[in-house]
Design an enzyme around this catalytic site. Structure first.
Site, PDB file in Angstrom:
ATOM      1  CG  ASP A 263      -6.938 -14.708 -11.579  1.00 17.94           C
ATOM      2  OD1 ASP A 263      -6.402 -13.786 -12.211  1.00 17.94           O
ATOM      3  OD2 ASP A 263      -6.900 -15.689 -11.383  1.00 17.94           O
TER       4      ASP A 263
ATOM      5  CG  HIS B  87      -2.313 -15.635 -10.486  1.00 19.22           C
ATOM      6  ND1 HIS B  87      -1.871 -15.436 -11.858  1.00 19.22           N
ATOM      7  CD2 HIS B  87      -3.683 -15.838 -11.021  1.00 19.22           C
ATOM      8  CE1 HIS B  87      -2.591 -15.424 -12.886  1.00 19.22           C
ATOM      9  NE2 HIS B  87      -3.781 -15.437 -12.355  1.00 19.22           N
TER      10      HIS B  87
ATOM     11  CG  ASP C 281      -9.511   7.758  -5.245  1.00 20.51           C
ATOM     12  OD1 ASP C 281     -10.693   7.022  -5.614  1.00 20.51           O
ATOM     13  OD2 ASP C 281      -8.509   7.920  -5.772  1.00 20.51           O
ATOM     14  CB  ILE C 282      -6.772   2.675  -4.899  1.00 14.49           C
ATOM     15  CG1 ILE C 282      -7.312   1.964  -3.434  1.00 14.49           C
ATOM     16  CG2 ILE C 282      -5.267   1.797  -5.542  1.00 14.49           C
ATOM     17  CD1 ILE C 282      -6.056   2.177  -2.473  1.00 14.49           C
TER      18      ILE C 282
ATOM     19  CD  GLU D 192      -4.441 -18.991 -11.398  1.00 12.28           C
ATOM     20  OE1 GLU D 192      -5.602 -19.172 -11.520  1.00 12.28           O
ATOM     21  OE2 GLU D 192      -3.698 -18.689 -12.523  1.00 12.28           O
TER      22      GLU D 192
ATOM     23  CG  HIS E 220      -4.497 -17.817 -20.495  1.00 14.16           C
ATOM     24  ND1 HIS E 220      -4.714 -19.200 -19.991  1.00 14.16           N
ATOM     25  CD2 HIS E 220      -4.340 -17.205 -19.173  1.00 14.16           C
ATOM     26  CE1 HIS E 220      -5.037 -19.235 -18.593  1.00 14.16           C
ATOM     27  NE2 HIS E 220      -4.639 -17.837 -18.106  1.00 14.16           N
TER      28      HIS E 220
ATOM     29  CG  ASP F 287     -11.178   3.254  -5.892  1.00 12.97           C
ATOM     30  OD1 ASP F 287      -9.788   3.538  -5.681  1.00 12.97           O
ATOM     31  OD2 ASP F 287     -11.546   4.277  -6.762  1.00 12.97           O
TER      32      ASP F 287
END
Ligand code: TRP
Ligand code: ZN
Ligand code: CA
Length: 444
Positions: A206, A131, A49-50, A177, A293, A312
């Site tokens: 991303d 990026h 698990d992250i 990027e 953005h 995860d």
């Protein structure tokens, strides 16, 4: 040796050079000691698990960097280089071999950061990238602090777990990027064809924490798509194919060069439909990321659940695609007693007694070193095994004026019996600056 020219020397590049030396040494030892097999039993490793808290911690740091540098982390601005420095320091301390690739775009120097996890089959590379640059309008926390922080935490988890993948792992953070995939194109263009052919998969992340999120999976490669879809299916999260501008991120640079690519995305300026809001929640008729953005792409512009699930999913893909094993139970032995290092003196030893481990030490023994010193170029560091054999971790290099040695070294210690007394042997080779061993540890 507080030399006159010391402070003007570039301080940052030395760490990479030292780690590269360590990696080369490891390779040499591996070649010499291919005989004795590691006696520690191995088990197939499930993806961990992250920690989304850690991922958010990285996002807070990126936000602070933007705030301190005119509100953005854009190519050519101070906030971009500071972002690179932050990520690189974390990876260096965890034992990665890092390198920075420079390129020029719109009259400014750009930087890619590439990090290799030592080991694994170099002919089969599993590669994850994101990026790191923002647009100049804002701090770029969802676009693309989110992917950058998630792959950073995945890479750090690889190190923390002592993961030994069958395949080689590489991570990259791309520059520029937002100016047209400039950094990743530069990397791919400068990569020899033989090296490109070794990349089994490039995974791109991303925008993976959009505030009104969708769960989109790239459909460029059926097998890679399936790895992600299986993960989400097991969590009962439905996914859709990513269609909001195919080829609008760095995976296109790899796909154009014939590399298999995959990735995840939670949506940019397109609006969530009613059907999508029914299955994913959130607000129909509203953009996936209303701050895309914009200056409001801050830490407030993140859906934590989406960030957690996608982080995860990244770990699941990295572990599944690279296979491999970890040595249970990953025991750590530490000596936290301070040991003074005499100025321009004899070597000093800090011992660690290891008991209760069967067989030999691992081929990727993790040696965590924390030495406080006012001029680390004075200092050489060796690990001495129970046999008395010394393994060089770091040589003295007089002109490296930076403070402290805080690093994790990987040593092929498979010729050593694990149990016994290990020593960290440290010597200060030049007069004036001094320091001490704060702590060090061995992870089996
Ligand atoms: N970084 C991309 C951009 O600014 C965001 C994006 C749009 C994207 N569409 C995508 C990323 C599809 C991945 C896939 O243009
Ligand atoms: Zn982006
Ligand atoms: Ca000294």
């Amino acid at each position: 040796m507080l030399g006159l020219n010391g402070p003007t020397l570039p301080r940052r590049t030395r760490v990479t050079a030292l780690l590269a030396t360590g990696a080369a040494l490891t390779a040499t030892l591996l070649g010499t000691f291919s005989g004795p097999a590691n006696a520690t039993p191995t088990v197939a490793a499930a993806a961990p698990d992250i920690s989304v808290a850690n991922v958010k911690g990285h996002l807070n740091q990126l936000q602070s960097i933007a705030t301190a540098n005119g509100g953005n982390r854009a190519h050519g601005r101070a906030g971009y280089k500071a972002s690179i420095d932050y990520v690189k320091a974390k990876l260096d301390a965890a034992g990665y071999t890092t390198s920075i690739q420079q390129f020029t775009s719109s009259g400014a120097t750009g930087y890619n950061l590439v990090a290799d996890w030592p080991g694994g089959d170099a002919n089969h590379v599993i590669f994850a990238g994101s990026h790191l640059d923002s647009v100049s309008a804002g701090p770029g926390i969802n676009d693309n602090g989110s992917g950058s922080a998630a792959i950073l935490e995945t890479a750090l988890t690889v190190a923390r777990e002592g993961y030994k993948p069958d395949k080689h792992l590489r991570f990259a953070w791309w520059g520029a990027e937002e100016l047209g995939l400039v950094g990743s194109k530069s990397y791919v263009n400068s990569l020899p064809g033989t090296e490109r052919a070794k990349i089994d998969a490039y995974l791109n992340f991303d925008m993976i924490g959009s505030p009104n999120p969708g769960y989109f999976v790239y459909d460029d490669d059926t097998q890679l798509e399936k790895v992600f879809k299986d993960f989400f299916a097991a969590k009962n999260i439905s996914t859709e194919i990513e269609t909001e501008g195919d080829g609008r991120s760095d995976h296109a640079s790899f796909k154009n060069a014939g590399v298999r690519v995959g990735g995840l995305f939670t949506g940019a300026s397109s609006r969530k439909t009613a059907a999508q809001a029914t299955k994913w929640g959130g607000t129909a008729g509203q953009a996936f990321d209303r701050c895309y953005h914009s200056s409001c792409d801050t830490t407030a512009n993140i859906n934590e659940t989406a960030l957690d699930n996608n982080s995860d999913a990244i770990a699941h893909a990295v572990w599944t695609l690279s296979a491999g094993a970890t040595n249970p139970p990953g025991r750590t032995f530490e000596n936290t007693a301070d040991v003074a290092i005499p100025d321009a003196g004899s070597p000093v030893d800090s011992p660690i007694a290891v008991t209760g481990i069967t067989g030999n030490a691992p081929s990727a023994l993790q040696v965590g070193v924390d030495i406080k010193h006012t001029w680390r170029g004075d200092v050489s560091v060796d690990l001495v095994g129970p046999s008395g054999r010394a393994y060089r971790l770091k040589s003295a290099s007089g002109n490296d004026s930076a403070d402290n040695i805080v690093a994790t070294y990987t040593v092929d210690a498979s010729a050593e019996t694990a149990n016994g007394t290990w020593k960290l042997r440290v010597q200060d080779t030049a007069a004036q600056d001094t320091g001490y061993v704060d702590s060090w540890k061995l992870t089996f």
